[in-house]
Design a protein around this motif. Structure first.
Motif, PDB file in Angstrom:
ATOM      1  N   TYR A 239      37.322 -16.625  -5.862  1.00 27.14           N
ATOM      2  CA  TYR A 239      37.439 -16.307  -4.387  1.00 27.14           C
ATOM      3  C   TYR A 239      36.351 -15.065  -3.991  1.00 27.14           C
ATOM      4  N   LYS A 240      35.151 -15.369  -4.212  1.00 31.99           N
ATOM      5  CA  LYS A 240      34.193 -14.398  -3.719  1.00 31.99           C
ATOM      6  C   LYS A 240      32.797 -15.058  -3.529  1.00 31.99           C
ATOM      7  N   LYS A 241      31.753 -14.573  -2.873  1.00 28.88           N
ATOM      8  CA  LYS A 241      30.617 -14.868  -2.496  1.00 28.88           C
ATOM      9  C   LYS A 241      29.487 -14.350  -3.347  1.00 28.88           C
ATOM     10  N   VAL A 242      28.348 -15.108  -3.852  1.00 29.95           N
ATOM     11  CA  VAL A 242      27.458 -14.672  -4.790  1.00 29.95           C
ATOM     12  C   VAL A 242      26.220 -14.936  -3.879  1.00 29.95           C
ATOM     13  N   THR A 243      25.166 -13.806  -4.035  1.00 25.34           N
ATOM     14  CA  THR A 243      24.017 -14.060  -3.437  1.00 25.34           C
ATOM     15  C   THR A 243      22.711 -14.268  -4.615  1.00 25.34           C
ATOM     16  N   SER A 244      22.107 -15.235  -4.236  1.00 31.60           N
ATOM     17  CA  SER A 244      20.780 -15.779  -5.358  1.00 31.60           C
ATOM     18  C   SER A 244      19.555 -15.376  -4.459  1.00 31.60           C
ATOM     19  N   THR A 245      18.675 -15.121  -5.426  1.00 31.61           N
ATOM     20  CA  THR A 245      17.505 -14.837  -4.858  1.00 31.61           C
ATOM     21  C   THR A 245      16.461 -16.085  -5.254  1.00 31.61           C
ATOM     22  N   PHE A 246      15.815 -16.835  -4.369  1.00 29.43           N
ATOM     23  CA  PHE A 246      14.993 -17.716  -4.487  1.00 29.43           C
ATOM     24  C   PHE A 246      13.563 -17.557  -3.965  1.00 29.43           C
ATOM     25  N   ILE A 247      12.446 -18.274  -4.611  1.00 31.13           N
ATOM     26  CA  ILE A 247      11.392 -18.210  -3.811  1.00 31.13           C
ATOM     27  C   ILE A 247      11.294 -18.814  -2.619  1.00 31.13           C
ATOM     28  N   ALA A 248      11.043 -18.714  -1.413  1.00 35.88           N
ATOM     29  CA  ALA A 248      11.034 -19.192  -0.119  1.00 35.88           C
ATOM     30  C   ALA A 248      10.216 -20.560   0.069  1.00 35.88           C
ATOM     31  N   ALA A 249      10.803 -21.534   0.393  1.00 33.78           N
ATOM     32  CA  ALA A 249       9.787 -22.736   0.548  1.00 33.78           C
ATOM     33  C   ALA A 249       9.251 -22.684   2.011  1.00 33.78           C
ATOM     34  N   GLU A 250       8.172 -23.420   1.991  1.00 37.84           N
ATOM     35  CA  GLU A 250       7.519 -23.277   3.265  1.00 37.84           C
ATOM     36  C   GLU A 250       8.270 -24.045   4.481  1.00 37.84           C
ATOM     37  N   GLY A 251       8.469 -23.369   5.354  1.00 40.86           N
ATOM     38  CA  GLY A 251       9.514 -23.805   6.451  1.00 40.86           C
ATOM     39  C   GLY A 251      10.849 -23.759   6.238  1.00 40.86           C
ATOM     40  N   MET A 252      11.195 -22.778   5.333  1.00 45.44           N
ATOM     41  CA  MET A 252      12.659 -22.406   5.318  1.00 45.44           C
ATOM     42  C   MET A 252      12.784 -21.288   6.278  1.00 45.44           C
ATOM     43  N   TYR A 253      14.210 -21.177   6.859  1.00 42.75           N
ATOM     44  CA  TYR A 253      14.362 -20.231   8.026  1.00 42.75           C
ATOM     45  C   TYR A 253      15.912 -19.744   7.806  1.00 42.75           C
ATOM     46  N   THR A 254      16.300 -18.492   8.248  1.00 43.85           N
ATOM     47  CA  THR A 254      17.485 -17.792   8.109  1.00 43.85           C
ATOM     48  C   THR A 254      18.626 -18.773   8.836  1.00 43.85           C
ATOM     49  N   GLY A 255      19.666 -18.940   8.240  1.00 37.70           N
ATOM     50  CA  GLY A 255      20.759 -19.709   8.603  1.00 37.70           C
ATOM     51  C   GLY A 255      20.743 -21.330   8.196  1.00 37.70           C
ATOM     52  N   GLN A 256      19.542 -21.592   7.404  1.00 34.99           N
ATOM     53  CA  GLN A 256      19.424 -22.924   7.070  1.00 34.99           C
ATOM     54  C   GLN A 256      20.401 -23.191   5.882  1.00 34.99           C
ATOM     55  N   TYR A 257      21.042 -24.259   5.967  1.00 31.92           N
ATOM     56  CA  TYR A 257      22.112 -24.724   4.687  1.00 31.92           C
ATOM     57  C   TYR A 257      20.891 -25.355   3.574  1.00 31.92           C
ATOM     58  N   LEU A 258      20.966 -24.899   2.301  1.00 28.15           N
ATOM     59  CA  LEU A 258      20.387 -25.664   1.345  1.00 28.15           C
ATOM     60  C   LEU A 258      21.468 -25.923   0.107  1.00 28.15           C
ATOM     61  N   TYR A 259      20.913 -27.144  -0.491  1.00 28.17           N
ATOM     62  CA  TYR A 259      22.087 -27.580  -1.571  1.00 28.17           C
ATOM     63  C   TYR A 259      21.424 -27.510  -2.746  1.00 28.17           C
ATOM     64  N   CYS A 260      22.186 -27.413  -3.982  1.00 27.36           N
ATOM     65  CA  CYS A 260      21.563 -27.272  -5.346  1.00 27.36           C
ATOM     66  C   CYS A 260      22.539 -28.274  -5.916  1.00 27.36           C
TER      67      CYS A 260
ATOM     68  N   LYS B 273      17.062 -14.894   0.289  1.00 29.83           N
ATOM     69  CA  LYS B 273      18.505 -14.683  -0.093  1.00 29.83           C
ATOM     70  C   LYS B 273      19.460 -15.543   0.335  1.00 29.83           C
ATOM     71  N   VAL B 274      19.914 -16.294  -0.635  1.00 35.80           N
ATOM     72  CA  VAL B 274      20.850 -17.311  -0.505  1.00 35.80           C
ATOM     73  C   VAL B 274      22.343 -17.138  -0.842  1.00 35.80           C
ATOM     74  N   GLU B 275      23.240 -17.170   0.059  1.00 40.49           N
ATOM     75  CA  GLU B 275      24.544 -16.902  -0.114  1.00 40.49           C
ATOM     76  C   GLU B 275      25.398 -17.929  -0.493  1.00 40.49           C
ATOM     77  N   PHE B 276      26.015 -18.179  -1.706  1.00 40.22           N
ATOM     78  CA  PHE B 276      26.732 -19.288  -2.266  1.00 40.22           C
ATOM     79  C   PHE B 276      28.385 -18.756  -2.193  1.00 40.22           C
ATOM     80  N   ARG B 277      29.250 -19.709  -2.166  1.00 38.52           N
ATOM     81  CA  ARG B 277      30.462 -19.358  -2.807  1.00 38.52           C
ATOM     82  C   ARG B 277      30.677 -19.591  -4.076  1.00 38.52           C
ATOM     83  N   ASN B 278      31.290 -18.642  -4.836  1.00 39.85           N
ATOM     84  CA  ASN B 278      31.643 -18.750  -6.393  1.00 39.85           C
ATOM     85  C   ASN B 278      32.546 -20.280  -6.444  1.00 39.85           C
TER      86      ASN B 278
END
Length: 255
Positions: A69-90, A60-65
């Motif tokens: 002014y709101k936040k949006v949660t996206s659901t991704f398939i987790a990558a090997e080595g991913m952890y909570t609190g990690q920043y990811l960029y799209c 579950k990845v949280e982005f700023r819209n």
């Protein structure tokens, strides 16, 4: 006139519907927008969860819209080595790092990625199961990228198609044997009604084209034509070839 066989009954749904009530929602890339086409967005992994009936965990990845002014949660398939609190960029300008989503054209040859789009904006269709990945073979100048699929087959997709860098988490799942029927029972209970599966040769002639006979044998070729009626369409459907693959495949490009 035989009975309506199992493959025909599956088409009606009924008890054969997928068990999707407890599932956590579709795991897809973000909707392709201006920010991803031209720059990047930063998200933070809030949690990594199990999805019933799926081998790979979800993130579950949280982005700023980018527009409100709101936040949006996206659901991704987790990558090997991913952890909570990690920043990811799209986005197109995102760095090549595990968990980041960027177009295939921005990745160098030999990159391993997964959840690849077949066409730009379809939000991911290829290499989505646990431990699976696609390897980028080459880029062409006409906006196409050649990739190697988990099956070993090569495929050409648009370079604008996005993918997540790395490989899908949960790999090695099939290395451990199930060992007992109970584990198989619970595995398929989360998926759909497809276990236990009675073999056609163990049935009566009225129930299956392979049924009957004094020994459990098919009694005719197991291949069946593509346009066969649905009650006859069992076995190896429209097989190009059958039997073991013998000999080595000669790659003409290497010669």
């Amino acid at each position: 006139m035989g009975r309506v066989i199992r493959t025909q009954r599956k088409g009606h749904g009924s008890v054969f519907k997928s068990h999707s009530f407890h599932r956590k929602g579709a795991a897809r890339h973000r909707t392709l927008d201006f920010a991803e086409r031209n720059g990047y967005l930063r998200g933070v992994v809030r949690e990594i969860i199990h999805d019933p009936g799926r081998g790979a965990p979800l993130a579950k990845v949280e982005f700023r819209n980018p527009y409100k002014y709101k936040k949006v949660t996206s659901t991704f398939i987790a990558a090997e080595g991913m952890y909570t609190g990690q920043y990811l960029y799209c986005g197109r300008k995102a760095q090549l790092a595990i968990g980041n989503v960027l177009p295939l054209g921005e990745m160098p040859e030999g990159t391993i990625c997964f959840n690849v789009e077949t066409t730009a904006g379809d939000r991911g269709t290829i290499a989505r199961t646990s431990g699976n990945f696609v390897t980028i073979v080459s880029h062409s100048e006409d906006g196409k990228t050649r990739i190697k699929l988990p099956s070993g087959a090569k495929k050409v997709v648009p370079s604008d198609s996005r993918a997540m860098v790395g490989l899908a988490a949960g790999g090695g799942r099939i290395d451990k044997p199930l060992l007992k029927a109970g584990r198989s029972y619970y595995k398929y209970k989360a998926k759909r009604n497809e276990w236990p599966k009675v073999r056609g040769v163990a049935m009566n002639p009225v129930d299956h084209p392979h049924g009957g006979g004094n020994h459990q044998h098919i009694g005719h070729a197991s291949t069946v034509r593509r346009d066969a009626p649905s009650g006859q369409k069992v076995g190896l459907i429209a097989a190009r070839r059958t039997g073991r693959v013998r000999g080595t495949k000669i790659n003409k490009q290497q010669e």
